[in-house]
Scaffold this motif. Structure first.
Motif, short mmCIF file in Angstrom:
data_model
loop_
_atom_site.label_atom_id
_atom_site.label_comp_id
_atom_site.label_asym_id
_atom_site.label_seq_id
_atom_site.Cartn_x
_atom_site.Cartn_y
_atom_site.Cartn_z
N TYR A 81 0.73 -1.17 0.03
CA TYR A 81 -0.01 -0.08 0.01
C TYR A 81 0.84 1.29 -0.09
CZ TYR A 81 -4.54 2.26 1.14
OH TYR A 81 -5.54 3.03 0.92
N VAL A 82 0.47 2.45 -0.67
CA VAL A 82 1.25 3.57 -0.81
C VAL A 82 0.80 4.53 0.20
CG1 VAL A 82 1.58 5.67 -2.16
CG2 VAL A 82 1.47 3.34 -3.30
N GLY A 83 1.89 4.85 1.22
CA GLY A 83 1.39 5.73 2.40
C GLY A 83 0.68 5.03 3.30
N PRO A 84 0.11 5.50 4.29
CA PRO A 84 -0.53 5.25 5.36
C PRO A 84 -1.88 4.51 5.17
CG PRO A 84 0.26 7.40 6.04
CD PRO A 84 0.44 7.13 4.59
N TRP A 85 -2.16 3.44 5.76
CA TRP A 85 -3.39 2.69 5.30
C TRP A 85 -4.22 2.96 6.58
CZ3 TRP A 85 -6.57 -0.53 8.22
CH2 TRP A 85 -7.58 -1.16 7.33
N LEU A 86 -5.38 3.63 6.28
CA LEU A 86 -6.42 3.81 7.44
C LEU A 86 -7.82 2.85 7.28
CD1 LEU A 86 -6.50 7.76 7.41
CD2 LEU A 86 -5.53 5.97 9.41
#
Length: 299
Positions: A81-86
């Protein structure tokens, strides 16, 4: 035990809140949870009714197994996943339309963003066991049968998961008139470029986390500290908000704001507030996680 209709449709209708909550708290995805419920219903319906002693418990068992499989598959995707996953935001209360999922969540605190992010740090097995035991109170024997472990093993997993969650659990204030006031003042300060006003509303260690999934622009790493978060939001006044409308909502039991650009959902904000100060701002922009917010609420 199910007190009414014990047919598959009756069981899943009566206990939809419980079943949806189990799936969502294990996966963190509304879309996956609904798929899990549909698949679980078909699996439940394929079993002879006279072989099911407790339809509610059996349905929960089927849903948990499917959610656990879904989470294991999703975790492999999240590694790239690109960047933080929320987690996918869940509308838990609003004055506008589209509140269907909110009525299906039984224990509101357990679907807070703060809790879901802590659950994300558990292994899939630990997460399933924690949700079944600590949130919904299933006994160890039932959980053991669900996850194909011995009751003694499940006790150990539950103890480890409980300690992990309690050590990392963040305080937060559920949505209320007071938290709505704080969020309203925050956006007033942001849209007028009032840096001091923003700083008065932010806790010193406030954090901003954005999830764009690599599909839209979003901060690739969390932004830490009141000064940095305030500067980020004060920039709204400089860039302007053409054709943007905002609607207050309660999202994952927290105060939230839905932001629409030209009538299309652009992002969902959730605010973590403790003792009147904002300690966390979560911004979900990944369009795949916003399909349920496509229609702006009526004024």
């Amino acid at each position: 035990m199910t007190s009414g209709d014990t047919s598959p449709s009756g069981v899943f209708t009566e206990h939809r809140g419980l079943l949806f909550s189990i799936a969502y708290e294990i996966t963190g995805s509304v879309a996956d949870s609904e798929d899990i419920l549909q698949d679980s219903y078909l699996r439940f319906a394929a079993v002879a009714p006279d072989t099911i002693e407790d339809p509610r418990a059996y349905a929960a068992q089927v849903v948990t197994r499917q959610a656990l499989n879904s989470l294991r598959s999703a975790q492999r995707r999240r590694e790239e996943y690109v960047g933080p996953w929320l987690p996918e935001p869940l509308l838990t209360a609003t004055d506008g339309p589209g509140t269907d999922p909110s009525a299906e969540v039984e224990l509101a605190e357990s679907v807070s963003m703060a809790m879901l992010l802590v659950l994300e740090t558990l292994s899939p097995l630990e997460r399933a066991v924690f949700v079944m035991r600590e949130v919904f109170g299933f006994d160890y024997a039932h959980i053991a049968d669900t996850v194909d472990r011995t009751p003694a093993s499940v006790r150990q997993v539950a103890h480890r998961a409980r300690d992990h969650v309690h050590e990392r659990r963040r305080r937060f204030t559920p949505a209320s008139a007071e938290t709505d006031r704080v969020v309203g003042e925050f956006f007033s300060a942001a849209t007028t470029g009032d840096l001091d006003g923003l700083l008065r509303l932010l806790a010193p260690d406030a954090v901003y986390i954005a999830d764009g999934g690599g599909k839209v622009s979003a901060a690739k790493v969390p932004v830490h500290g009141a000064q940095k978060v305030a500067r980020l939001f004060s920039g709204l006044a400089r860039v302007g908000l053409p054709e943007m409308t905002m609607a207050a909502a309660t999202v994952n039991t927290a105060p939230g704001v839905l932001v629409y650009s030209h009538g299309v959902i652009d992002l969902v904000f959730l605010f973590e507030i403790v003792d009147g100060l904002i300690t966390g701002v979560y911004a979900v922009r990944n369009p795949d996680k916003l399909t349920r917010f496509e229609t702006p609420p009526l004024p």
